[in-house]
Design a protein around this motif. Structure first.
Motif, short mmCIF file in Angstrom:
data_model
loop_
_atom_site.label_atom_id
_atom_site.label_comp_id
_atom_site.label_asym_id
_atom_site.label_seq_id
_atom_site.Cartn_x
_atom_site.Cartn_y
_atom_site.Cartn_z
N LEU A 190 47.06 -32.66 29.12
CA LEU A 190 47.83 -33.51 28.21
C LEU A 190 49.31 -33.38 28.52
N PHE A 191 50.06 -34.43 28.19
CA PHE A 191 51.51 -34.36 28.42
C PHE A 191 52.26 -34.36 27.10
N ASP A 192 53.10 -33.35 26.93
CA ASP A 192 53.93 -33.19 25.74
C ASP A 192 55.30 -33.80 26.03
N THR A 193 55.57 -35.00 25.50
CA THR A 193 56.82 -35.68 25.80
C THR A 193 58.02 -35.01 25.13
N ASP A 194 57.81 -34.32 24.02
CA ASP A 194 58.92 -33.64 23.35
C ASP A 194 59.46 -32.49 24.20
N ARG A 195 58.56 -31.76 24.85
CA ARG A 195 58.97 -30.61 25.66
C ARG A 195 59.07 -30.94 27.14
N GLY A 196 58.52 -32.09 27.53
CA GLY A 196 58.55 -32.46 28.94
C GLY A 196 57.68 -31.57 29.79
N THR A 197 56.55 -31.13 29.24
CA THR A 197 55.67 -30.21 29.95
C THR A 197 54.21 -30.64 29.80
N TRP A 198 53.38 -30.06 30.66
CA TRP A 198 51.94 -30.30 30.61
C TRP A 198 51.25 -29.20 29.81
N VAL A 199 50.18 -29.58 29.14
CA VAL A 199 49.34 -28.64 28.41
C VAL A 199 47.93 -28.75 28.95
N LYS A 200 47.37 -27.65 29.41
CA LYS A 200 46.06 -27.67 30.04
C LYS A 200 45.15 -26.65 29.40
N PHE A 201 43.93 -27.08 29.09
CA PHE A 201 42.94 -26.15 28.57
C PHE A 201 41.55 -26.69 28.86
N LYS A 202 40.56 -25.84 28.72
CA LYS A 202 39.19 -26.20 29.04
C LYS A 202 38.57 -27.08 27.96
N LEU A 203 37.75 -28.03 28.41
CA LEU A 203 36.98 -28.81 27.46
C LEU A 203 36.09 -27.88 26.65
N ARG A 204 35.89 -28.25 25.40
CA ARG A 204 35.04 -27.49 24.47
C ARG A 204 35.62 -26.13 24.11
N ASP A 205 36.91 -25.91 24.41
CA ASP A 205 37.62 -24.73 23.93
C ASP A 205 38.11 -25.05 22.52
N LYS A 206 37.33 -24.68 21.53
CA LYS A 206 37.59 -25.12 20.16
C LYS A 206 38.92 -24.57 19.63
N GLN A 207 39.28 -23.37 20.02
CA GLN A 207 40.56 -22.82 19.57
C GLN A 207 41.72 -23.63 20.12
N ALA A 208 41.64 -23.98 21.42
CA ALA A 208 42.70 -24.78 22.03
C ALA A 208 42.72 -26.19 21.44
N LEU A 209 41.55 -26.76 21.18
CA LEU A 209 41.49 -28.08 20.57
C LEU A 209 42.15 -28.09 19.20
N ALA A 227 34.86 -31.38 21.47
CA ALA A 227 34.50 -30.09 20.90
C ALA A 227 33.11 -29.61 21.31
N SER A 228 32.24 -30.53 21.72
CA SER A 228 30.89 -30.13 22.09
C SER A 228 30.36 -31.04 23.19
N ARG A 229 29.37 -30.57 23.90
CA ARG A 229 28.76 -31.35 24.95
C ARG A 229 28.14 -32.63 24.40
N ALA A 230 27.63 -32.56 23.17
CA ALA A 230 26.97 -33.72 22.58
C ALA A 230 27.95 -34.86 22.32
N ASN A 231 29.21 -34.52 22.00
CA ASN A 231 30.21 -35.54 21.67
C ASN A 231 30.99 -36.02 22.89
N TYR A 232 30.98 -35.24 23.96
CA TYR A 232 31.82 -35.54 25.12
C TYR A 232 31.27 -36.71 25.92
N THR A 233 32.19 -37.56 26.41
CA THR A 233 31.82 -38.63 27.33
C THR A 233 32.86 -38.69 28.45
N PRO A 234 32.46 -38.99 29.69
CA PRO A 234 33.42 -39.14 30.77
C PRO A 234 34.44 -40.25 30.49
N THR A 235 34.00 -41.26 29.76
CA THR A 235 34.90 -42.37 29.43
C THR A 235 36.09 -41.86 28.63
#
Length: 309
Positions: A190-209, A227-235
């Protein structure tokens, strides 16, 4: 009220001949969900070598001619480690095939070749073979290229996603395949426009989400979708990735201000009388039409939501 997030820009994609040579580019551009698009045609010579494909100048020239109306611009068939061969291909595409390709200058090539392109009237030049070089080496090299150009030419950065370089140097355009890391390696970028930096974390990392839920919503996405494999879509992953890079592009456009393409009859964008809007322009490099369509749909849907009263 419209929030400036880069969504007003055309959707921009880089399509390499090595991967796209059998694709109907008219069909691809016509069916993109976004109303306007820019398509950068690249030979994909490096990828072709990796895949064991043999590319010929004649075949690449025919592809550029065939899809001239669909390609906003196209690059030379460059030869890494061969500045003379790269120059010769540039001139052959121009003189024998009537094309206007973007010239390419590589790291490791003698600097007089860059001077030669500029002295010969090229005011838009691609910098290649940037990937794989240590940051502490590539940054001084880029700085020297910009010093030599000194207002006489602007640059495209092939695969240039070193964020420090993009923040420090006013490229007219760059392309990135990094945008696809979410659906390739299970990451959210994700890109944080306020800080001008990138934020990266693993899919389904609920704490990071939970921590970055507001930023994810700013990308027009529902945190629950990841948050879960059931909800995730590549789209959904492609959509978020496309929006993130639009946000990054807008940040850089505001940071550097308008970057104008110096006039020249050799400019590939203006070859058919088309205008050359000021940069920065960031192209999403991808070998799959499906993924680019998903990203374009995400950008289009976000644009519609962003402009609602």
């Amino acid at each position: 009220m419209t929030v400036h997030t880069g969504l007003d820009q055309p959707f921009k994609a880089l399509c390499s001949y090595a991967f796209w040579r059998t694709v109907d580019m008219r069909d691809f551009t016509t069916n993109l969900p976004t109303p306007t698009s820019w398509v950068f045609g690249d030979s994909g010579a490096h990828s072709a070598r990796t895949l064991g494909l043999h590319l010929t100048l004649e075949d690449y020239a025919a592809w550029c001619h065939k899809w001239d109306r669909q390609l906003t611009l196209y690059a030379n068939l460059d030869v890494i480690g061969g500045p003379q061969a790269t120059w010769d291909n540039q001139k052959r595409l121009e003189r024998e095939h009537g094309l206007t390709p973007l010239p390419v200058f590589h790291t490791g090539d003698p600097w007089e070749w860059l001077e030669r392109y500029i002295d010969d009237g090229y005011t838009y030049i691609a910098l290649g073979k940037l990937l794989g070089n240590p940051v502490q080496e590539v940054l001084p090299w880029i700085a020297k290229a910009f010093k030599i150009a000194d207002g006489r030419a602007v640059f495209h950065g092939f695969g240039m996603t070193v964020w420090r370089a993009l923040r420090d140097f006013p490229f007219y355009s760059v392309d990135s395949s990094t945008w696809g890391s979410g659906f390739r390696f299970g990451d959210l970028l994700l890109f944080d426009t306020d800080r001008g930096t990138w934020v990266k974390f693993k899919l389904r990392d609920k704490q990071a989400l939970l921590q970055h839920r507001d930023l994810l919503r700013a990308h027009y996405a529902d945190p629950a979708s990841f948050a879960s494999r059931a909800n995730y879509t590549p789209t959904a992953a492609c959509a978020v990735a496309g929006i993130a890079w639009r946000r990054a592009e807008e940040y850089l456009r505001r940071r550097h201000g308008p970057i104008h393409l110096p006039p020249s009859p050799r400019n590939p964008i203006t070859r058919n009388g088309a205008p050359a809007p000021p940069g920065l322009h960031l192209y999403l490099a991808e070998g799959s039409a499906t993924n680019l369509n998903r990203a374009a749909a995400g950008v289009h849907n976000a644009r519609q939501e962003n402009t609602r009263p």
